[in-house]
Design a protein around this motif. Sequence first.
Motif, PDB file in Angstrom:
ATOM      1  N   ASP A 103       1.013  -1.442   0.098  1.00 17.77           N
ATOM      2  CA  ASP A 103      -0.590  -0.272  -0.241  1.00 17.77           C
ATOM      3  C   ASP A 103       1.065   1.383   0.312  1.00 17.77           C
ATOM      4  O   ASP A 103       0.481   2.130  -0.721  1.00 17.77           O
ATOM      5  CB  ASP A 103      -1.021  -0.219   1.016  1.00 17.77           C
ATOM      6  N   PHE A 104       1.933   0.901   1.034  1.00 22.05           N
ATOM      7  CA  PHE A 104       2.493   2.527   0.523  1.00 22.05           C
ATOM      8  C   PHE A 104       3.504   2.368  -0.357  1.00 22.05           C
ATOM      9  O   PHE A 104       3.369   3.764  -1.172  1.00 22.05           O
ATOM     10  CB  PHE A 104       3.996   1.528   1.568  1.00 22.05           C
ATOM     11  N   ILE A 105       4.107   1.357  -1.361  1.00 21.88           N
ATOM     12  CA  ILE A 105       4.603   1.310  -2.407  1.00 21.88           C
ATOM     13  C   ILE A 105       3.640   2.164  -3.606  1.00 21.88           C
ATOM     14  O   ILE A 105       3.822   2.845  -4.142  1.00 21.88           O
ATOM     15  CB  ILE A 105       5.416   0.455  -2.673  1.00 21.88           C
ATOM     16  N   GLY A 106       2.192   1.640  -3.122  1.00 21.31           N
ATOM     17  CA  GLY A 106       1.517   1.839  -4.476  1.00 21.31           C
ATOM     18  C   GLY A 106       1.231   3.602  -4.425  1.00 21.31           C
ATOM     19  O   GLY A 106       0.252   4.359  -5.312  1.00 21.31           O
ATOM     20  N   PHE A 107       1.903   4.327  -3.127  1.00 23.03           N
ATOM     21  CA  PHE A 107       1.356   6.238  -3.380  1.00 23.03           C
ATOM     22  C   PHE A 107       2.793   6.850  -4.018  1.00 23.03           C
ATOM     23  O   PHE A 107       2.395   7.581  -4.238  1.00 23.03           O
ATOM     24  CB  PHE A 107       1.403   6.605  -1.774  1.00 23.03           C
ATOM     25  N   ARG A 108       3.805   5.710  -4.884  1.00 20.46           N
ATOM     26  CA  ARG A 108       4.462   6.175  -5.254  1.00 20.46           C
ATOM     27  C   ARG A 108       5.148   7.613  -4.592  1.00 20.46           C
ATOM     28  O   ARG A 108       5.315   8.165  -5.373  1.00 20.46           O
ATOM     29  CB  ARG A 108       4.234   6.512  -7.084  1.00 20.46           C
ATOM     30  N   PRO A 109       5.491   7.141  -3.828  1.00 17.66           N
ATOM     31  CA  PRO A 109       6.132   8.624  -2.650  1.00 17.66           C
ATOM     32  C   PRO A 109       7.787   8.571  -3.116  1.00 17.66           C
ATOM     33  O   PRO A 109       8.662   9.564  -3.022  1.00 17.66           O
ATOM     34  CB  PRO A 109       6.254   8.192  -1.628  1.00 17.66           C
ATOM     35  N   GLY A 110       8.449   7.997  -3.960  1.00 14.11           N
ATOM     36  CA  GLY A 110      10.022   7.681  -4.627  1.00 14.11           C
ATOM     37  C   GLY A 110      10.702   6.748  -4.001  1.00 14.11           C
ATOM     38  O   GLY A 110      10.553   6.501  -3.188  1.00 14.11           O
ATOM     39  N   SER A 111      11.708   6.593  -4.870  1.00 13.72           N
ATOM     40  CA  SER A 111      12.634   5.456  -4.657  1.00 13.72           C
ATOM     41  C   SER A 111      13.514   5.072  -3.228  1.00 13.72           C
ATOM     42  O   SER A 111      13.418   4.282  -2.088  1.00 13.72           O
ATOM     43  CB  SER A 111      14.117   5.115  -5.363  1.00 13.72           C
TER      44      SER A 111
END
Length: 156
Positions: free
Chosen positions: A68-76
């Motif tokens: 879910d966190f990765i799904g927000f695309r917060p940056g590498s």
Amino acid sequence: MSAEQLQDIILDAYDARPEFKEYFEFFLKPDVERLLERHRTRLVKELNRTHWGRSKARVSVIKKAVKDFIGFRPGSEAVLDMLFLSLHLLGTTERYIDFTDTQTKYIRSLTVQIMDFADDNEMASSALARIGDMADSGIYSSGFCRMIKESICPIG
């Protein structure tokens, strides 16, 4: 669809589903630290599920929080921080609570996932240094430290 129809669908989704609301709010005003803290809270809550000194944490719930966190695309860098946060929380919990074989396997696979992600995003040397720092910190059990070291550099 017309622009007005799309707008209605977005507004309906925003009102009906908390995860859409969270995504749109992050998209409009990104706050990676706040997002990371919210997901950290989810992980801690799951890892605190115990019974008689044995972990009852569900790996599926931990994986979903990370996904879910990765799904927000917060940056590498933020994704790598989330992966390391998950590993850290697992390590500090494992020191005091017995883990199942599934949880132990997940620690190994998470370590590999961290290195694969870091390698794909040209951050392998810093990720390797972070894993080394974790293993040398003294705050994790020797079994956990051996496990993460062997995950990135198998013996035999």
